[in-house]
Each structure stands twice: as C-alpha cells, then as structure tokens.
Design a protein around this motif. Structure first.
Motif, short mmCIF file in Angstrom:
data_model
loop_
_atom_site.label_atom_id
_atom_site.label_comp_id
_atom_site.label_asym_id
_atom_site.label_seq_id
_atom_site.Cartn_x
_atom_site.Cartn_y
_atom_site.Cartn_z
N GLY A 91 40.60 35.80 40.60
CA GLY A 91 40.43 37.29 39.88
C GLY A 91 40.46 38.39 41.08
O GLY A 91 40.14 38.11 42.15
N GLY A 92 40.18 39.28 40.11
CA GLY A 92 39.81 39.98 40.88
C GLY A 92 41.10 41.35 41.95
O GLY A 92 42.28 40.68 41.48
N HIS A 93 40.68 42.00 42.76
CA HIS A 93 41.53 42.39 43.79
C HIS A 93 42.12 41.44 44.94
O HIS A 93 41.82 40.86 44.92
N GLN A 94 43.18 42.54 45.46
CA GLN A 94 44.20 41.17 46.44
C GLN A 94 43.10 41.61 47.25
O GLN A 94 42.09 41.97 47.95
N ARG A 96 35.53 24.88 46.82
CA ARG A 96 36.50 24.83 47.62
C ARG A 96 37.94 24.18 48.88
O ARG A 96 37.33 25.36 49.16
N ILE A 97 37.69 23.06 49.29
CA ILE A 97 38.23 23.35 50.38
C ILE A 97 39.93 23.04 50.05
O ILE A 97 40.35 21.88 49.94
N LYS A 115 44.33 31.86 51.31
CA LYS A 115 43.76 31.06 50.92
C LYS A 115 42.90 30.20 50.38
O LYS A 115 42.54 30.57 48.89
N THR A 116 41.73 29.42 50.91
CA THR A 116 40.31 29.13 51.07
C THR A 116 39.80 29.98 49.98
O THR A 116 39.38 30.53 49.01
N TYR A 117 40.07 31.32 50.11
CA TYR A 117 39.27 33.01 50.03
C TYR A 117 39.47 32.93 48.01
O TYR A 117 39.18 33.34 47.81
N ALA A 118 40.74 33.06 48.21
CA ALA A 118 41.44 33.16 46.62
C ALA A 118 41.14 31.72 45.62
O ALA A 118 40.31 32.11 44.71
N GLY A 138 35.14 33.85 53.00
CA GLY A 138 33.71 34.79 52.24
C GLY A 138 32.57 34.10 52.07
O GLY A 138 31.93 34.37 51.13
N GLY A 139 31.66 33.74 53.57
CA GLY A 139 29.88 33.66 53.77
C GLY A 139 28.84 34.89 53.40
O GLY A 139 28.02 34.60 53.13
N ILE A 140 30.10 35.75 53.50
CA ILE A 140 29.04 36.68 53.94
C ILE A 140 29.14 37.62 52.27
O ILE A 140 27.90 37.19 51.97
#
Length: 424
Positions: free
Chosen positions: A117-120, A376-377, A109-112, A84-86
């Motif tokens: 919340g929000g979309h899958q 978070r990591i 997993k890291t992205y979520a 999710g950096g961009i």
C-alpha cells in the motif's frame, strides 16, 4: 467490540498496527497470523506494548495504508532505499514514509512486498525533480560512494570564481541527496555508507560531503563509525552521518550501545532441535520442518569445498589472510557481502567433520542483518543474498533513530538542554 490500544503519535509502530488490526480481526485470528499464542496478544493489549519485530506481520492484516499520516510523529523520505532497513527503524518510532526511491527492480519487489500500500516506489532519483518530492521532516539515504571530479573546481579556483556543491558533486549520486536537502530543507537527515568513505579518494570524497552538508547547506553535522556486532553476530562497520537544520543536543554517546560479543550465530541459525519457527511465507524453501534440517542445496559440493580449501592454503603459504570464514554457533561472523551468492566463502557454517560446511540460507541472512522473521523474501536466493549483503543492520539504524527521536517529535522543534539516557 474489539479492544483497541490507545495509541498516540509517540506509540511504537507495532502497537499502532495492532490497534488498527483489532478493529477488523479477533485476537485469536491475529495470533494465528503471527504464529504466537493468543495469550501473547492479550498481554500486548493489556500492556499497550508490542515487540517491534511483529510490526510487519501486523501490517499485512490491514486493508489500506497505515499509519495515518495525520497521526504520525514525523515524516521522512527513503532514498536509495534498498529493501527498507532504514525505513523499518524510523517507522517503528512513529514516523510516516512519504516518498521512496530505489532503482533496482528486484529490490523494489522485496520492498513493495514488505511495505504494501501507500505511495509508488520511484526509480532513478536523478530523474526526479526535488520540487516534486513531498515535504518531509527527515531525509534518509544509504547513498553509493563515488569519487568527485576536481577539474571544474580547480578551474574556478584559478579564475577566482565562487563554486558550490553543484560544481563539486555534479554527476555523483550524493549530488541528488544535496539538491533535495537544499530544496526541501528537512529538519534532519541520516546518511549511511561504508566505513571507508572517510578515506575514499585520499579523504577528498568525505571532505566534499562534509563541507557540502555543513558549509554549503548549513546543517549541524556529526558522524560515527558503528560496528553492527553491537546488535547482531556480524562485524559490519558502517559510517552514519547525522545532520540537523537547527542546533540540537544530539549526541552519539547519549545512549550506550550493547557490548560486542553479546550476540553469536546461535541466534540466527536455523534450529535443528524442533524449535525452528514454521513461517507460512517461507514454507520449506530454506528449512525442512519434517526432518528438522536445513535444505541440502545449501551444503557446499565436494568440488567447491575443495577449491575453497585449496585457495585458502595457497594464500596462507604466501602469508596472506585470504580464505573462507568458518563459523559455529558461538561465532561472530565476518561482514556479509553482496557477492555472498557466488560461493558463500566469507560465512560458512560448520556441520561437523564428516560433512561439508554450508552457506547461510537467505532467512539466516535476513536475521544476521536484524530483519524480523515476518520480513518476506519474494525473490530468488541469488537476489536475496545481494539484497541483504547491500542492506543495513536494522539494530544500528534503530539505535541512531532513537537518539534522533527527541529532536524529531512535533513538540520539540527548538534547541533543548543536553539529552542523556540513563544506563541500565
């Protein structure tokens, strides 16, 4: 009653998160959650401004998805999203992510964890129909670099038949970017890739990409290779390709970049003088706060250190430049790679003559890529090294996003006069 920031569509995302958090939490509670003084939060409220790197800590205080879609400056999708950096850069400008695709389960997993919340999160983008993707203003993609087969194109040329991007790019992941652009016709896109994309496959790969975006899909395209060293203490050159559906005044030179050399490893290394922030989500996983020291597991063993020194000496004798990269607090590091977990050789931290050097910790890798400490990591060190090594320098993305922003806001859809930011 809680004081609420007056945040509109053009406010920073961190300020909008704070505005929502103030409706359900006291300022003192927010301050404790972020690890800042309560006076700092009060100052943000008065100034109606919040540093961008607190956005993700504030987001975690909210019970449901935020921002509210109806109040977003623009919408975007995040393809080949990684961690999710961009997204981070465009969300901070008030954009709202409406679709995410990332095939790697650990990256998901890291992205979520960081975008709750929000979309899958969708997996394999090749299995998603373009018509099923929500409409959006901006397409973002850090797509992999792949060679294109020329057999089908050559045959059609010989037969005098027309061919399009589907012929040239079918079977590559860029094809999925192109088919989504063709179907959804977003106002703009940003694509990110390695610097060598320009010379890949003797230049043919980039030529196909450029012709597909410009000639086949009709977008106005510009590109620039940007070194992450303008924003973080790491040499990391990446190509950024920006395209707009309509003519615009977009200019990579409109906003000056910080000079290289202004950032050194001192900014990202754990502080052993007692000032290292104690992050509840990290605990003592990377840094021992009681002894003010980096955990010993990151120091190289005698065997590995001897091997790396021998390997470097062997190549020096042959006149090659291969070997480890040793950094101090005043250094700018080499490029962090996805293979960093193997031996850490490209960036080793000097710990004095009497102690073997050490790897960066995953938290230091996050900082080296421009991620805030609120990020978070949740995965193992090995997975974290791969994820940060494959990610983007957030500051580079934020710089380009800011250049694109005037062309993305809802009241700025028509071509405008040339844009120039004043240099400070």
């Amino acid at each position: 009653m809680a004081t609420v920031l007056q945040t509109g569509p053009d406010r920073g995302m961190a300020a909008r998160y704070l505005s929502a958090a103030l409706q359900i939490h006291k300022q003192a509670e927010i301050a404790r959650h972020l690890g800042v003084d309560a006076r700092t939060v009060r100052r943000w409220v008065v100034e109606q401004s919040v540093p961008a790197h607190y956005a993700f800590g504030l987001q975690r205080l909210l019970p449901m998805e935020f921002p509210f879609p109806d109040n977003a400056s623009f919408t975007f999708i995040d393809l080949f999203a990684g961690i999710g950096g961009i997204r981070m850069a465009f969300e901070d400008l008030g954009g709202h992510c409406v679709f995410t695709s990332e095939w790697d389960g650990y990256a998901q997993k890291t992205y979520a964890e960081n975008y709750p919340g929000g979309h899958q999160i969708n997996g394999d983008i090749t299995q998603v129909a373009a018509s099923d993707i929500p409409d959006h203003d901006v397409l973002l993609a850090g797509f992999p670099c792949q060679p294109f087969s020329i057999a089908g194109v050559s045959k059609k040329n010989a037969l005098g038949r027309a061919h399009g991007f589907a012929c040239e790019t079918q079977g590559t992941l860029f094809f999925d970017v192109a088919r989504i652009i063709e179907e959804k016709r977003p106002r703009a896109f940003l694509l990110e890739n390695v610097k060598n994309l320009v010379s890949h496959d003797k230049g043919r790969t980039f030529d196909v990409i450029r012709r597909t975006l410009s000639d086949e899909l009709g977008y106005h395209v510009q590109y620039r290779v940007i070194d992450g060293a303008h924003f973080v203490p790491q040499h990391r050159e990446r190509i950024i390709i920006v395209g707009f559906r309509e003519p615009t005044s977009f200019d990579f030179d409109a906003l000056p970049m910080p000079a290289k050399g202004g950032h050194t490893m001192q900014e990202i290394l754990h502080k052993v003088d007692g000032t290292e922030p104690n992050l509840p989500w990290d605990g003592d996983r990377f840094f021992n706060h009681s002894s003010c020291s980096v955990n010993e597991k990151y120091t190289l063993t005698d065997k590995l250190w001897a091997y790396l020194q021998g390997y470097a000496e062997k190549h020096r004798a042959k006149g090659n430049g291969f070997g480890f990269g040793l950094v101090t607090q005043d250094s700018v590091a080499r490029t962090l790679s996805a293979r960093y977990y193997k031996d850490g050789s490209e960036i080793l931290v000097y710990q004095g003559e009497s102690k073997n050097p050490r790897r960066l910790t995953p938290r230091e890798c996050a900082r080296l890529m421009g991620f805030p400490d609120t990020f978070r990591i949740p995965v193992s060190d090995t997975r974290a090294y791969k994820q940060f090594g494959n990610s983007v320098v957030v500051g580079v993305m934020a710089h380009v996003a800011k250049l694109m922003q005037p062309m993305l806001t809802a009241n700025n859809r028509e071509p405008e006069l040339p844009l120039r930011y004043r240099s400070l």
